[in-house]
Write a protein that holds these residues in place. Structure first.
Motif, PDB file in Angstrom:
ATOM      1  N   THR A  34      -5.674  -7.152  -1.795  1.00 28.64           N
ATOM      2  CA  THR A  34      -4.794  -6.002  -1.966  1.00 28.64           C
ATOM      3  C   THR A  34      -5.518  -4.785  -1.407  1.00 28.64           C
ATOM      4  N   LYS A  35      -4.856  -4.043  -0.550  1.00 28.38           N
ATOM      5  CA  LYS A  35      -5.504  -2.957   0.185  1.00 28.38           C
ATOM      6  C   LYS A  35      -5.124  -1.575  -0.338  1.00 28.38           C
ATOM      7  N   PHE A  36      -6.036  -0.630  -0.143  1.00 26.05           N
ATOM      8  CA  PHE A  36      -5.761   0.781  -0.377  1.00 26.05           C
ATOM      9  C   PHE A  36      -5.233   1.347   0.934  1.00 26.05           C
ATOM     10  N   GLY A  37      -4.069   1.963   0.869  1.00 25.07           N
ATOM     11  CA  GLY A  37      -3.502   2.565   2.073  1.00 25.07           C
ATOM     12  C   GLY A  37      -3.462   4.068   1.952  1.00 25.07           C
ATOM     13  N   CYS A  38      -2.470   4.574   1.262  1.00 29.10           N
ATOM     14  CA  CYS A  38      -2.263   6.020   1.188  1.00 29.10           C
ATOM     15  C   CYS A  38      -2.700   6.627  -0.139  1.00 29.10           C
ATOM     16  N   GLY A  39      -2.676   5.854  -1.201  1.00 29.54           N
ATOM     17  CA  GLY A  39      -3.043   6.358  -2.509  1.00 29.54           C
ATOM     18  C   GLY A  39      -1.948   7.118  -3.237  1.00 29.54           C
ATOM     19  N   ILE A  40      -0.760   7.211  -2.634  1.00 27.62           N
ATOM     20  CA  ILE A  40       0.350   7.939  -3.271  1.00 27.62           C
ATOM     21  C   ILE A  40       1.630   7.095  -3.331  1.00 27.62           C
ATOM     22  N   ALA A  41       1.471   5.787  -3.284  1.00 22.80           N
ATOM     23  CA  ALA A  41       2.595   4.837  -3.445  1.00 22.80           C
ATOM     24  C   ALA A  41       3.654   4.950  -2.352  1.00 22.80           C
ATOM     25  N   GLN A  42       3.257   5.331  -1.148  1.00 23.67           N
ATOM     26  CA  GLN A  42       4.233   5.505  -0.073  1.00 23.67           C
ATOM     27  C   GLN A  42       4.168   4.454   1.023  1.00 23.67           C
ATOM     28  N   CYS A  43       3.041   3.737   1.160  1.00 28.94           N
ATOM     29  CA  CYS A  43       2.905   2.856   2.322  1.00 28.94           C
ATOM     30  C   CYS A  43       3.079   1.366   2.023  1.00 28.94           C
ATOM     31  N   GLY A  44       2.830   0.939   0.792  1.00 24.25           N
ATOM     32  CA  GLY A  44       3.033  -0.459   0.419  1.00 24.25           C
ATOM     33  C   GLY A  44       1.854  -1.383   0.617  1.00 24.25           C
ATOM     34  N   ALA A  45       0.748  -0.919   1.176  1.00 23.62           N
ATOM     35  CA  ALA A  45      -0.404  -1.799   1.402  1.00 23.62           C
ATOM     36  C   ALA A  45      -0.952  -2.362   0.099  1.00 23.62           C
ATOM     37  N   CYS A  46      -0.748  -1.657  -0.999  1.00 20.60           N
ATOM     38  CA  CYS A  46      -1.298  -2.047  -2.299  1.00 20.60           C
ATOM     39  C   CYS A  46      -0.310  -2.845  -3.153  1.00 20.60           C
ATOM     40  N   THR A  47       0.778  -3.318  -2.569  1.00 20.10           N
ATOM     41  CA  THR A  47       1.819  -3.985  -3.346  1.00 20.10           C
ATOM     42  C   THR A  47       1.305  -5.254  -4.018  1.00 20.10           C
ATOM     43  N   VAL A  48       1.552  -5.334  -5.320  1.00 22.89           N
ATOM     44  CA  VAL A  48       1.327  -6.534  -6.121  1.00 22.89           C
ATOM     45  C   VAL A  48       2.588  -6.726  -6.950  1.00 22.89           C
ATOM     46  N   HIS A  49       2.664  -7.834  -7.670  1.00 25.70           N
ATOM     47  CA  HIS A  49       3.794  -8.040  -8.571  1.00 25.70           C
ATOM     48  C   HIS A  49       3.324  -7.822 -10.003  1.00 25.70           C
ATOM     49  N   LEU A  50       4.124  -7.113 -10.770  1.00 23.96           N
ATOM     50  CA  LEU A  50       3.902  -6.921 -12.195  1.00 23.96           C
ATOM     51  C   LEU A  50       5.103  -7.533 -12.892  1.00 23.96           C
ATOM     52  N   ASP A  51       4.858  -8.619 -13.624  1.00 24.75           N
ATOM     53  CA  ASP A  51       5.946  -9.406 -14.221  1.00 24.75           C
ATOM     54  C   ASP A  51       6.990  -9.770 -13.168  1.00 24.75           C
ATOM     55  N   GLY A  52       6.515 -10.096 -11.967  1.00 25.73           N
ATOM     56  CA  GLY A  52       7.384 -10.566 -10.904  1.00 25.73           C
ATOM     57  C   GLY A  52       7.997  -9.489 -10.026  1.00 25.73           C
ATOM     58  N   GLU A  53       7.868  -8.244 -10.417  1.00 28.04           N
ATOM     59  CA  GLU A  53       8.456  -7.150  -9.639  1.00 28.04           C
ATOM     60  C   GLU A  53       7.398  -6.486  -8.770  1.00 28.04           C
ATOM     61  N   PRO A  54       7.725  -6.219  -7.498  1.00 27.62           N
ATOM     62  CA  PRO A  54       6.742  -5.545  -6.643  1.00 27.62           C
ATOM     63  C   PRO A  54       6.498  -4.107  -7.106  1.00 27.62           C
ATOM     64  N   ILE A  55       5.235  -3.753  -7.211  1.00 27.99           N
ATOM     65  CA  ILE A  55       4.849  -2.388  -7.603  1.00 27.99           C
ATOM     66  C   ILE A  55       3.736  -1.911  -6.682  1.00 27.99           C
ATOM     67  N   ARG A  56       3.532  -0.604  -6.666  1.00 25.52           N
ATOM     68  CA  ARG A  56       2.445  -0.004  -5.900  1.00 25.52           C
ATOM     69  C   ARG A  56       1.256   0.135  -6.842  1.00 25.52           C
ATOM     70  N   SER A  57       0.272  -0.703  -6.649  1.00 23.62           N
ATOM     71  CA  SER A  57      -0.857  -0.746  -7.580  1.00 23.62           C
ATOM     72  C   SER A  57      -1.771   0.466  -7.475  1.00 23.62           C
ATOM     73  N   CYS A  58      -1.646   1.258  -6.417  1.00 23.56           N
ATOM     74  CA  CYS A  58      -2.497   2.448  -6.278  1.00 23.56           C
ATOM     75  C   CYS A  58      -2.092   3.549  -7.244  1.00 23.56           C
ATOM     76  N   SER A  59      -0.861   3.497  -7.734  1.00 24.24           N
ATOM     77  CA  SER A  59      -0.389   4.559  -8.616  1.00 24.24           C
ATOM     78  C   SER A  59       0.024   4.057  -9.999  1.00 24.24           C
ATOM     79  N   MET A  60      -0.036   2.749 -10.204  1.00 19.82           N
ATOM     80  CA  MET A  60       0.330   2.189 -11.512  1.00 19.82           C
ATOM     81  C   MET A  60      -0.924   2.087 -12.376  1.00 19.82           C
ATOM     82  N   PRO A  61      -0.934   2.740 -13.528  1.00 21.20           N
ATOM     83  CA  PRO A  61      -2.128   2.695 -14.372  1.00 21.20           C
ATOM     84  C   PRO A  61      -2.324   1.331 -15.020  1.00 21.20           C
TER      85      PRO A  61
END
Length: 161
Positions: A34-61
C-alpha cells in the motif's frame, strides 16, 4: 492497543488511534504494498478495504479499524498465493507503467467487481475516477477490469493462460 484483523490475521497494535491506517500497515506491520501518494485522500494510491469497502488509508485513523477487518494488496490473492482475477488481468493487459498507483487501482477494481460483476464503461469510470494514474494507463485499467469480469478476452492470450 487497537485490535483488528488484517488479511485474515488478528493484530493488536500499540499506536495512537489517530495515526492513519496507512502508516500502521507500512511502518508497524511491514506491509509496504500500500503506497503513500498525496496524503489527503485524493489519489487512491493508499486504497485498502475496511470491512470490504475501499477506503483511503492515508486519512482513515487507526481507531476506526477497532474490531474491523482490513484487507491490503497483500491479502487479495488466495491463501496459496494464487493471483485473483484482477491481478491476473493486470498482468495480461500489461497495465502498470511506473506501477506506483497500481496497488490502489487493484484494490478499487477488486471492490468494483465484487459489487458489480459485469460493469459497463461508465460503471468502471465512476468506480475508478478517484484513483489517479500519473502515467495515464486508464485505457489499460478499463480493459483489465473487463478481462477480469470476463466481459472481454485478454489481449495477450499467452499471458492470460
Amino acid at each position: 492497543m487497537i485490535t483488528f484483523t488484517i488479511n485474515g490475521k488478528t493484530e493488536r497494535v500499540d499506536a495512537d488511534p489517530a495515526m492513519p491506517i496507512l502508516w500502521v500497515v507500512r511502518e508497524k506491520l511491514g506491509m509496504t504494498g500500500t503506497k503513500f501518494g498525496c496524503g489527503i485522500a485524493q489519489c487512491g494510491a493508499c486504497t485498502v478495504h475496511l470491512d470490504g469497502e475501499p477506503i483511503r488509508s492515508c486519512s482513515m485513523p487507526l481507531g476506526a479499524a477497532e474490531g474491523r477487518a482490513i484487507t491490503t494488496i497483500e491479502g487479495v490473492s488466495g491463501e496459496d498465493g494464487e493471483l485473483n482475477a484482477v491481478q491476473q488481468a493486470w498482468i495480461s493487459e500489461q497495465v502498470p507503467q511506473c506501477g506506483y498507483c497500481q496497488s490502489g487501482q487493484i484494490m478499487a477494481a477488486t471492490a468494483l467487481l465484487r459489487d458489480n460483476p459485469a460493469p459497463t464503461d461508465e460503471d468502471i469510470d465512476a468506480a475508478m475516477s478517484g484513483n489517479i494514474c500519473r502515467c495515464g494507463t486508464y485505457k489499460r485499467i478499463r480493459q483489465a477490469i473487463k478481462v477480469a469480469a470476463g466481459i472481454e478476452q485478454a489481449t495477450d492470450e499467452e499471458t492470460a493462460a
